[in-house]
Design a protein around this motif. Sequence first.
Motif, PDB file in Angstrom:
ATOM      1  N   ILE A 171       0.823  -1.206   0.000  1.00 11.02           N
ATOM      2  CA  ILE A 171       0.000   0.000   0.000  1.00 11.02           C
ATOM      3  C   ILE A 171       0.861   1.261   0.000  1.00 11.02           C
ATOM      4  O   ILE A 171       0.652   2.171  -0.801  1.00 11.02           O
ATOM      5  CB  ILE A 171      -0.942   0.007   1.226  1.00 11.02           C
ATOM      6  N   ILE A 172       1.821   1.346   0.915  1.00 13.37           N
ATOM      7  CA  ILE A 172       2.683   2.518   1.039  1.00 13.37           C
ATOM      8  C   ILE A 172       4.091   2.062   1.391  1.00 13.37           C
ATOM      9  O   ILE A 172       4.278   1.155   2.211  1.00 13.37           O
ATOM     10  CB  ILE A 172       2.185   3.486   2.136  1.00 13.37           C
ATOM     11  N   THR A 173       5.083   2.685   0.770  1.00 12.43           N
ATOM     12  CA  THR A 173       6.476   2.507   1.176  1.00 12.43           C
ATOM     13  C   THR A 173       7.018   3.859   1.633  1.00 12.43           C
ATOM     14  O   THR A 173       6.522   4.909   1.231  1.00 12.43           O
ATOM     15  CB  THR A 173       7.341   1.961   0.031  1.00 12.43           C
ATOM     16  N   SER A 174       8.053   3.831   2.465  1.00  8.34           N
ATOM     17  CA  SER A 174       8.577   5.083   3.029  1.00  8.34           C
ATOM     18  C   SER A 174       9.305   5.923   1.994  1.00  8.34           C
ATOM     19  O   SER A 174       9.493   7.127   2.195  1.00  8.34           O
ATOM     20  CB  SER A 174       9.494   4.791   4.219  1.00  8.34           C
ATOM     21  N   SER A 175       9.726   5.307   0.892  1.00  7.30           N
ATOM     22  CA  SER A 175      10.346   6.044  -0.210  1.00  7.30           C
ATOM     23  C   SER A 175      10.215   5.214  -1.476  1.00  7.30           C
ATOM     24  O   SER A 175       9.864   4.023  -1.427  1.00  7.30           O
ATOM     25  CB  SER A 175      11.822   6.337   0.084  1.00  7.30           C
ATOM     26  N   ASP A 176      10.528   5.820  -2.610  1.00  6.88           N
ATOM     27  CA  ASP A 176      10.427   5.106  -3.884  1.00  6.88           C
ATOM     28  C   ASP A 176      11.400   3.939  -3.962  1.00  6.88           C
ATOM     29  O   ASP A 176      11.162   2.961  -4.677  1.00  6.88           O
ATOM     30  CB  ASP A 176      10.678   6.065  -5.051  1.00  6.88           C
ATOM     31  N   ASN A 177      12.507   4.049  -3.244  1.00 10.30           N
ATOM     32  CA  ASN A 177      13.534   3.005  -3.299  1.00 10.30           C
ATOM     33  C   ASN A 177      13.496   2.069  -2.100  1.00 10.30           C
ATOM     34  O   ASN A 177      14.425   1.272  -1.897  1.00 10.30           O
ATOM     35  CB  ASN A 177      14.926   3.645  -3.374  1.00 10.30           C
ATOM     36  N   ALA A 178      12.448   2.141  -1.311  1.00 11.46           N
ATOM     37  CA  ALA A 178      12.403   1.368  -0.071  1.00 11.46           C
ATOM     38  C   ALA A 178      12.320  -0.135  -0.313  1.00 11.46           C
ATOM     39  O   ALA A 178      12.933  -0.916   0.421  1.00 11.46           O
ATOM     40  CB  ALA A 178      11.219   1.818   0.784  1.00 11.46           C
ATOM     41  N   PHE A 179      11.581  -0.553  -1.327  1.00 12.81           N
ATOM     42  CA  PHE A 179      11.351  -1.988  -1.539  1.00 12.81           C
ATOM     43  C   PHE A 179      11.577  -2.344  -3.003  1.00 12.81           C
ATOM     44  O   PHE A 179      10.850  -1.892  -3.873  1.00 12.81           O
ATOM     45  CB  PHE A 179       9.923  -2.356  -1.122  1.00 12.81           C
ATOM     46  N   LYS A 180      12.615  -3.144  -3.238  1.00 12.73           N
ATOM     47  CA  LYS A 180      12.924  -3.592  -4.591  1.00 12.73           C
ATOM     48  C   LYS A 180      13.465  -5.011  -4.539  1.00 12.73           C
ATOM     49  O   LYS A 180      14.204  -5.376  -3.620  1.00 12.73           O
ATOM     50  CB  LYS A 180      13.951  -2.670  -5.253  1.00 12.73           C
ATOM     51  N   LEU A 202       7.360  -0.251   5.121  1.00 13.82           N
ATOM     52  CA  LEU A 202       6.256  -0.428   4.178  1.00 13.82           C
ATOM     53  C   LEU A 202       5.008  -0.892   4.920  1.00 13.82           C
ATOM     54  O   LEU A 202       5.075  -1.436   6.027  1.00 13.82           O
ATOM     55  CB  LEU A 202       6.621  -1.389   3.051  1.00 13.82           C
ATOM     56  N   ILE A 203       3.890  -0.657   4.255  1.00 17.89           N
ATOM     57  CA  ILE A 203       2.598  -1.114   4.730  1.00 17.89           C
ATOM     58  C   ILE A 203       2.014  -1.979   3.630  1.00 17.89           C
ATOM     59  O   ILE A 203       1.999  -1.603   2.462  1.00 17.89           O
ATOM     60  CB  ILE A 203       1.650   0.067   5.018  1.00 17.89           C
ATOM     61  N   TYR A 204       1.549  -3.194   4.000  1.00 20.17           N
ATOM     62  CA  TYR A 204       0.969  -4.053   2.981  1.00 20.17           C
ATOM     63  C   TYR A 204      -0.228  -4.790   3.551  1.00 20.17           C
ATOM     64  O   TYR A 204      -0.458  -4.832   4.756  1.00 20.17           O
ATOM     65  CB  TYR A 204       2.021  -5.048   2.446  1.00 20.17           C
TER      66      TYR A 204
END
Length: 495
Positions: free
Chosen positions: A473-482, A492-494
């Motif tokens: 749903i939301i990550t703390s930044s664009d590069n937070a989760f890859k 992150l929130i999922y």
Amino acid sequence: SDLVCASKFKCFRHTSIFSDGVGDLNGITSKLDYVSNLGFNAIWLNPFYKSPFMDGGYDVSDFFDVDPRFGTIDDFKKLLNKAHDLKMHVIVDLVAGHASEKNKDFLESARAERNKYSDLFIWNNSVWNYEQPYRLISGRYDRNGCYMVNFFSTQPAFNFGFNKITHPEWQMSYKDERTKLAREYIKRIIRYWLSLGVDGFRVDMADSLVKNDDSKVATMEIWKEISDEIFKKEYPEAVLVSEWCNPDCALKCGFDCDFVLDHWNNFSHLLSRSTTKTRGESVLNGGNQNEFKIDLIKRINSAKQNHGYLGIISGNHDTPRVASFLDDNKLRLFYMIIMTLPGVPFIYYGDEIGMKHRDLPSKDGGYQRTGDRTPMQWNNSKNRGFSDYDGELYLPQGNEACNVEEQLKDKTSILNFIKNLITFRKDYYQITGDDFSLIDLGDKIFAYSRDDVKIVINLSNNDIELPDLHQIIITSSDNAFKNDKLSSYSGLIYK
């Protein structure tokens, strides 16, 4: 009901625009659209009552009128009407434990001859007596006695009585009929502002009413009386928020929500503001999570058992600004956490753009707190858009680059990140319920579930694998989760 109303509260104390460099109620009214557009549905106003400002307005000389520096009663009514048109609530500060030494009713109680206000405040029976450990002020007025203060010397304490009597020659039991005068006085203040249309109160120093009341049972008894009489019967939709930091006490006696203050031993302090000078590094700066989690669970369970809410604050007028303790990545994690824990988030004006503490000389009794009360930074124009005044502002502007105008344009700004979190709270009802459980992913991972929503905060120096996450749903930044990995100091929130 009170609890439904409270569960929606995300309050925001705000400064304003006016041509004298101070800020006023009309300035707040002019910025309500900004607050509403961010998604906040309530504001909390610090005292705007008449005051000599020996403690930033928490020394009230007239509880029933607006101080001229902020405007008039009509200005306040306009603010209420505009807020309500925007479907927003307005809660105001209730200073229940004391008044100003300039308060006309206190001055009546200070007269040598007895009158109907003689027992409204606490006085001993001789100007020459300085009984310990009480904070007594002597020799200021014609009355032969010392008055007790609630905090500063300019804040005489209302006489709600004593639970334990140590000096029977002047102390009254809280059950004494003479102490009912203070109760009725506070009730009159509450009813006056509710009748004008305010939606509730945040009560300053809510635990300070009855003296020699270590267990707070007598103070709780008085608040329960006030809650039952006014908030349950007369104004059931109004909300009552306490500055108590003890939900076991506050929520049991009628408050809907209790602030988690920046006290050195609670989860709020341990999360973000703890340093080696208090309890060691904060959790967000790599500190140990054990004490943080113990206090967090204790308070969450207390709120649930007492059918109320924790008021989880980003900061307030007494607290050093959180952005002074955290870099941008960690600040995002801070907001991700306080917006998803069980409770009611309160965001202090300017925190949403990352304003920081400044070291400033004391103003209006602010002392070290003064540097956390500087004017809002709206843009890069004259006076950062706060005022068109040509002289010196009430307090000098901050020198950070952050301002509202630029952050609204930047989709990656902390302001827009908070706006997205507010939208998420409104879209996912699970976040406003009671369900909460910790998830054990290791010492440096703070993770928890809210029903079917999960929050994972990586506080380690390494990336961690989180495979098979389907609905992020939301990550703390664009590069937070890859590539199925959550980066160091990211969240992150999922679902």
